[in-house]
Write a protein that holds these residues in place. Structure first.
Motif, PDB file in Angstrom:
ATOM      1  N   THR A 117       0.825  -1.210   0.000  1.00  0.00           N
ATOM      2  CA  THR A 117       0.000   0.000   0.000  1.00  0.00           C
ATOM      3  C   THR A 117       0.860   1.261   0.000  1.00  0.00           C
ATOM      4  O   THR A 117       0.351   2.355   0.214  1.00  0.00           O
ATOM      5  CB  THR A 117      -0.953   0.031   1.216  1.00  0.00           C
ATOM      6  OG1 THR A 117      -0.182  -0.048   2.429  1.00  0.00           O
ATOM      7  CG2 THR A 117      -1.937  -1.124   1.161  1.00  0.00           C
ATOM      8  N   GLY A 118       2.167   1.098  -0.246  1.00  0.00           N
ATOM      9  CA  GLY A 118       3.031   2.265  -0.333  1.00  0.00           C
ATOM     10  C   GLY A 118       2.683   3.163  -1.500  1.00  0.00           C
ATOM     11  O   GLY A 118       3.040   4.348  -1.522  1.00  0.00           O
TER      12      GLY A 118
ATOM     13  N   ALA B  31       9.161  -3.160   4.978  1.00  0.00           N
ATOM     14  CA  ALA B  31       9.501  -2.014   5.820  1.00  0.00           C
ATOM     15  C   ALA B  31       8.567  -1.860   7.009  1.00  0.00           C
ATOM     16  O   ALA B  31       8.891  -1.155   7.974  1.00  0.00           O
ATOM     17  CB  ALA B  31       9.491  -0.727   4.992  1.00  0.00           C
ATOM     18  N   VAL B  32       7.405  -2.509   6.976  1.00  0.00           N
ATOM     19  CA  VAL B  32       6.484  -2.442   8.112  1.00  0.00           C
ATOM     20  C   VAL B  32       7.126  -3.202   9.283  1.00  0.00           C
ATOM     21  O   VAL B  32       7.491  -4.374   9.128  1.00  0.00           O
ATOM     22  CB  VAL B  32       5.122  -3.052   7.754  1.00  0.00           C
ATOM     23  CG1 VAL B  32       4.188  -3.043   8.961  1.00  0.00           C
ATOM     24  CG2 VAL B  32       4.493  -2.287   6.590  1.00  0.00           C
ATOM     25  N   PRO B  33       7.309  -2.555  10.415  1.00  0.00           N
ATOM     26  CA  PRO B  33       8.024  -3.193  11.522  1.00  0.00           C
ATOM     27  C   PRO B  33       7.469  -4.572  11.860  1.00  0.00           C
ATOM     28  O   PRO B  33       6.260  -4.751  12.003  1.00  0.00           O
ATOM     29  CB  PRO B  33       7.818  -2.207  12.681  1.00  0.00           C
ATOM     30  CG  PRO B  33       7.681  -0.875  12.008  1.00  0.00           C
ATOM     31  CD  PRO B  33       6.924  -1.168  10.745  1.00  0.00           C
TER      32      PRO B  33
ATOM     33  N   VAL C  53       1.502   4.240   4.923  1.00  0.00           N
ATOM     34  CA  VAL C  53       2.917   4.175   4.569  1.00  0.00           C
ATOM     35  C   VAL C  53       3.008   4.655   3.126  1.00  0.00           C
ATOM     36  O   VAL C  53       2.307   4.126   2.262  1.00  0.00           O
ATOM     37  CB  VAL C  53       3.480   2.742   4.695  1.00  0.00           C
ATOM     38  CG1 VAL C  53       4.939   2.698   4.253  1.00  0.00           C
ATOM     39  CG2 VAL C  53       3.322   2.219   6.110  1.00  0.00           C
ATOM     40  N   ARG C  54       3.844   5.640   2.880  1.00  0.00           N
ATOM     41  CA  ARG C  54       3.897   6.223   1.543  1.00  0.00           C
ATOM     42  C   ARG C  54       5.308   6.154   0.973  1.00  0.00           C
ATOM     43  O   ARG C  54       6.269   6.639   1.585  1.00  0.00           O
ATOM     44  CB  ARG C  54       3.412   7.681   1.576  1.00  0.00           C
ATOM     45  CG  ARG C  54       1.969   7.829   2.050  1.00  0.00           C
ATOM     46  CD  ARG C  54       0.996   7.176   1.088  1.00  0.00           C
ATOM     47  NE  ARG C  54      -0.389   7.212   1.556  1.00  0.00           N
ATOM     48  CZ  ARG C  54      -1.037   6.171   2.059  1.00  0.00           C
ATOM     49  NH1 ARG C  54      -0.421   5.003   2.178  1.00  0.00           N
ATOM     50  NH2 ARG C  54      -2.283   6.265   2.448  1.00  0.00           N
TER      51      ARG C  54
ATOM     52  N   ARG D  99      12.349   5.874   0.202  1.00  0.00           N
ATOM     53  CA  ARG D  99      12.077   5.791   1.632  1.00  0.00           C
ATOM     54  C   ARG D  99      10.582   5.596   1.810  1.00  0.00           C
ATOM     55  O   ARG D  99       9.779   5.943   0.937  1.00  0.00           O
ATOM     56  CB  ARG D  99      12.575   7.023   2.385  1.00  0.00           C
ATOM     57  CG  ARG D  99      11.813   8.302   2.106  1.00  0.00           C
ATOM     58  CD  ARG D  99      12.374   9.481   2.901  1.00  0.00           C
ATOM     59  NE  ARG D  99      11.639  10.704   2.627  1.00  0.00           N
ATOM     60  CZ  ARG D  99      10.543  11.085   3.270  1.00  0.00           C
ATOM     61  NH1 ARG D  99      10.053  10.331   4.256  1.00  0.00           N
ATOM     62  NH2 ARG D  99       9.915  12.198   2.964  1.00  0.00           N
ATOM     63  N   PHE D 100      10.222   5.058   2.964  1.00  0.00           N
ATOM     64  CA  PHE D 100       8.831   4.707   3.215  1.00  0.00           C
ATOM     65  C   PHE D 100       8.310   5.555   4.372  1.00  0.00           C
ATOM     66  O   PHE D 100       8.475   5.219   5.539  1.00  0.00           O
ATOM     67  CB  PHE D 100       8.716   3.210   3.483  1.00  0.00           C
ATOM     68  CG  PHE D 100       9.329   2.376   2.392  1.00  0.00           C
ATOM     69  CD1 PHE D 100       8.769   2.380   1.123  1.00  0.00           C
ATOM     70  CD2 PHE D 100      10.486   1.650   2.615  1.00  0.00           C
ATOM     71  CE1 PHE D 100       9.342   1.645   0.098  1.00  0.00           C
ATOM     72  CE2 PHE D 100      11.061   0.915   1.604  1.00  0.00           C
ATOM     73  CZ  PHE D 100      10.497   0.910   0.331  1.00  0.00           C
ATOM     74  N   ASP D 101       7.726   6.677   4.007  1.00  0.00           N
ATOM     75  CA  ASP D 101       7.233   7.632   4.990  1.00  0.00           C
ATOM     76  C   ASP D 101       6.122   6.998   5.821  1.00  0.00           C
ATOM     77  O   ASP D 101       5.151   6.470   5.270  1.00  0.00           O
ATOM     78  CB  ASP D 101       6.713   8.866   4.256  1.00  0.00           C
ATOM     79  CG  ASP D 101       6.437  10.032   5.180  1.00  0.00           C
ATOM     80  OD1 ASP D 101       7.060  10.098   6.248  1.00  0.00           O
ATOM     81  OD2 ASP D 101       5.590  10.879   4.825  1.00  0.00           O
TER      82      ASP D 101
END
Length: 313
Positions: A34-35, A206-208, A135-136, A165-167
């Protein structure tokens, strides 16, 4: 048995559709990037979720690779006449999804809304966003940093890719559906679809907690290469890898997923003279030209994982 697939983009939607045709009903979960999501003209757009949803509903446009088949464009035509933003195409049928999603999100999560839309379309497998938290994906280019859709659609991937980068990722949590799939005692295989590793799979990782859970997996994890003879079937994966100084080969994919996968399926054109010690490698015709080939390749991926499970000490 149950299977978890990680997907994004056109390649991810194709293999996800194939898996839906060979995995028993109720046994497949597809965790989707969903980035790429963004708000456009007041509407919440989830491009990768929609690509998977439309593919599994049998309504995707297989020629364009995105959107709905037999689309009409009256809304976009009217938008252009009025001087509105027209760089991101919203077909009339596709628009209905975004309007409904935006309305439902006023009271629900992205997970619940995605499940609702899938149910309305008669889709059996669980399509789950990687997270319900925003997450963007932000792309650093030689023309400055830009949001993913600006890079991908507005600028057609023209700027030179430098990094991503994944804001919001640091504060995000995996969706309940993704965690449930990872915790399912019946889980037998995890499959990384042939999605762009950097743009589509890395946001999920990247999602913890997700990367750690995959690294500590108790079942085989196999990936399908997005490259055939050094080229991406669709999308900018080859361009991005080249701009990063990386060869567009299975070896690059193996290194990218080091510690996360047990096996890599590559195209027959890439199989000769290449191996990776410690990583199982299989080759096949991996170009998915139609639904039958999607199902056939999905079955091979399931068999690949099953063979690794049987061979495990």
């Amino acid at each position: 048995m149950s299977v978890l697939a990680l997907a994004g983009g056109v390649g991810g939607a194709k293999l996800a559709n194939g898996l839906a045709g060979v995995v028993p009903l109720g046994a497949l979960s597809i965790a989707v990037n969903t980035g790429d999501d963004f708000v456009h003209m007041g509407l919440h757009i989830s491009p990768d979720i929609d690509s998977v949803t439309y593919a599994l509903a049998g309504m995707n446009d297989s020629v364009r690779g995105w959107g709905v088949a037999d689309e009409s464009w009256a809304f976009m035509d009217a938008t252009r006449r009025l001087g509105g933003e027209s760089w991101f195409n919203l077909g009339d049928r596709d628009l209905a999804t975004h309007v409904l999603r935006t309305a439902l999100l006023r009271e629900g999560t992205l997970s619940s809304v995605t499940a609702d839309i899938a149910a309305r379309l008669g889709i059996g497998p669980a399509i789950v966003p990687m997270s319900d938290d925003p997450v963007r994906s932000m792309i650093d280019t030689d023309q400055g940093e830009m949001a993913f859709q600006d890079y991908f659609v507005r600028h057609q991937c023209g700027p030179r890719f430098q990094s991503i980068r994944f804001d919001g990722a640091a504060a995000a949590r995996p969706s309940a559906g993704l965690l449930a799939a990872l915790d399912d005692p019946a889980l037998e295989a995890i499959i990384l679809c042939p999605s762009n590793p950097i743009l589509s799979i890395d946001p999920i990782l990247a999602v913890p907690g997700v990367r750690d859970r995959l690294a500590a997996r108790r079942v085989p994890c196999v990936a399908l290469s997005p490259f055939i003879a050094g080229q991406a079937v669709k999308g900018p994966a080859a361009k991005i890898m080249t701009e990063l100084g990386l060869p567009t080969t299975p070896a690059t994919i193996a290194r990218h997923y080091d510690g996360l996968i047990d096996g890599l399926m590559v195209d027959a054109a890439d199989a000769q003279g290449w191996s990776d010690d410690g990583l199982a490698v299989r080759s096949a015709d991996i170009l998915m030209r139609n639904a039958d080939q999607q199902r056939a390749l999905a079955a091979q991926m399931i068999d690949f994982a099953a063979a690794l499970r049987r061979a495990a000490p």
